[in-house]
Design an enzyme around this catalytic site. Sequence first.
Site, short mmCIF file in Angstrom:
data_model
loop_
_atom_site.label_atom_id
_atom_site.label_comp_id
_atom_site.label_asym_id
_atom_site.label_seq_id
_atom_site.Cartn_x
_atom_site.Cartn_y
_atom_site.Cartn_z
N ASP A 185 0.83 -1.20 0.00
CA ASP A 185 0.00 0.00 0.00
C ASP A 185 0.87 1.26 0.00
O ASP A 185 1.72 1.44 0.86
CB ASP A 185 -0.88 -0.02 1.25
N THR A 236 -6.81 3.29 -2.41
CA THR A 236 -6.62 1.89 -2.03
C THR A 236 -7.69 0.97 -2.59
O THR A 236 -7.39 -0.09 -3.15
CB THR A 236 -6.56 1.77 -0.50
N LYS A 247 -6.01 -3.83 6.51
CA LYS A 247 -7.19 -3.12 6.03
C LYS A 247 -8.23 -4.12 5.51
O LYS A 247 -7.89 -5.06 4.79
CB LYS A 247 -6.83 -2.17 4.89
N ASP A 248 -9.50 -3.85 5.81
CA ASP A 248 -10.55 -4.72 5.29
C ASP A 248 -10.57 -4.72 3.76
O ASP A 248 -10.61 -5.77 3.12
CB ASP A 248 -11.92 -4.32 5.86
N ASP A 305 1.20 2.46 4.07
CA ASP A 305 0.29 3.56 3.74
C ASP A 305 0.04 4.45 4.96
O ASP A 305 0.09 5.67 4.86
CB ASP A 305 -1.03 3.00 3.23
N HIS A 359 1.21 8.31 5.02
CA HIS A 359 0.27 9.42 5.23
C HIS A 359 0.72 10.32 6.37
O HIS A 359 0.62 11.54 6.28
CB HIS A 359 -1.13 8.88 5.52
N ASP A 380 -1.01 -0.42 -4.78
CA ASP A 380 -2.35 0.08 -5.12
C ASP A 380 -2.32 1.55 -5.55
O ASP A 380 -3.29 2.05 -6.10
CB ASP A 380 -3.32 -0.11 -3.95
N HIS A 381 -1.21 2.24 -5.30
CA HIS A 381 -1.02 3.63 -5.71
C HIS A 381 0.32 4.08 -5.17
O HIS A 381 0.98 3.35 -4.41
CB HIS A 381 -2.13 4.56 -5.17
N HIS A 385 -2.52 10.86 -1.72
CA HIS A 385 -2.45 10.39 -3.11
C HIS A 385 -3.83 10.53 -3.73
O HIS A 385 -4.77 10.95 -3.07
CB HIS A 385 -1.99 8.93 -3.14
#
Length: 570
Positions: A38, A79, A161-162, A325, A329, A372-373, A510
């Site tokens: 992530d 995400t 993360k779910d 991630d 952040h 994912d980014h 992002h």
Amino acid sequence: MKKRLSLLLAATLALPAFAQKSNKPLDRPKLVVGIVVDQMRYDYLYRFWSKYGNGGFRRLLGEGFSYENAHYNYVPTYTGPGHASIYTGTTPSVHGIVGNNWLVREEGKGTYVTEDKTVQAVGGTAVAGQQSPRHMLTSTITDELRLATNFQSKVIGVCIKDRGSILPAGHAANAAYWYDGSNGAFISSTFYQATLPTWVQQFNQKQLAAQYLSKAWETLLPIAQYTESSPDDVAWEGAFKEEAKPVFPHDLPTLSAAPITPVKQNMQTEGEKTPVATPRNLDLIRSTPFGNSLTLDFALEALKAEQLGLRGQTDFLALSFSSTDYVGHQFGPNAIETEDTYLRLDRDLERLFAYLDKVVGKKQVLVFLSADHGAAHSPDFLRDKRIPGGSVGPGLMRDSLQRKLVSLHGPGQWVLSYENQQVYLNRPLIEQKKLDLYQMQREVATLMTGFAGVTRAITAEDLQKSHWESGMLMYLENGYFPKRSGDVMVVLEPGWLESYQYPINKGTTHGSSGNYDTHVPIVFWGWHVKHGESSAPTKITDIAPTLAQWLHIQEPDGSTGTPLQEVLSR
């Protein structure tokens, strides 16, 4: 006669090759492991190269095949859409995952990407557990593997993360597991199963999250060696709550011991509901590199307990690491915390590959790694280096636009939401006032371009009337799904981002079509993968059809990607 003899000779020469192929068993790996990191920018592969060990990222690139020019081909780069696009082989315009959240016009309220009130939590709180992939409108490569083997292949999704677990695992998965910070456990939902398997319950009983948080977060190497990063104490990094400065060491025992509001929560274990208080902040582990280590601990347990790759069928582990991630952040791409997180992830990957070597065998495992980014540089960091950049406040933009529309058209809630860099207009109000929706969209697009940091805006109507093969409008078109997207799409200038604490800028985010958000790694390793690299333009949506061709199964039903031929050739 000559022609007939030539045809006969050609057929005879072809027969042995055909017979040889037809007599061979179907060639598939025993296990596929999809790894999504992530917020991993492409340059992280090389930026920290000198600090990586030999068994993680270096091994992937040294033995695998790397696509060096791989990009996302839509916006917004978040995400939810990222994980969905990797596994469906298509863009939000087809699979429907247009963001992590979006407005449901029929209900007049927002929804979360994996929210599903029709299912119940298994092992966790209701709010954390009522999740499923029902919003995703297409099949995934994991679904197609299950279909191709008459559901004999096992598919397991794992992530803190779910959405990083559920979307890759797909609709037909055996299970998807994610982390509930209120109890420090990996949980699931009744979409997959009624109770947690015994091995999951036993893993949760170890309380590894609390163990990881019992020690301070020190740098892995002496801090002076982190020469790829900014100094430890800079204004554009975000500190942990209760922390005076964002500097090492981070006192995790004290920070995680800070009580959060105790609440009565419905815990579902063995089918029973028990009230449980949660006085500790076990959710803190997400924003440390140890969230990745915990994720891998659980994934290794899943591999062992479910015997993935050892059952005579091709199994699939969809594994996503998301602490990168959270750390990114909070601290930004240039922080020592970010570098340290990747150095520790490198060691976690080495642990994973060592297990695969020993238990399944490298030649029997197909691995891919992507992201994912990416992430933008922190605006204040850019300005400090005299590089253009800035931030906008999404709430401020929404409220400012609302006031302008009231001054032009009178009282009313003209703007229902501003989400995913998109304006959602109040269509019933526009109809009630007998205004033209398209004209209102055009008016809003003009108003939005007057905001600082906005380079252009385009209406949903204009976006649907044309088709673009490249450029900014292609990104917008590929990210647009009429039933879930807004009325006006907004594009920020390069280096600009949305700051939810505006005008304060801490860390980064992002979501744009900038190369820093779209350029990510794609690396294949293991089964039949030759060593090499390609600089050919590659789309993230090419991963799923490549896997489908490799596994001799149908590509996902909405796939628009293209199989990658360089890595497929043997």
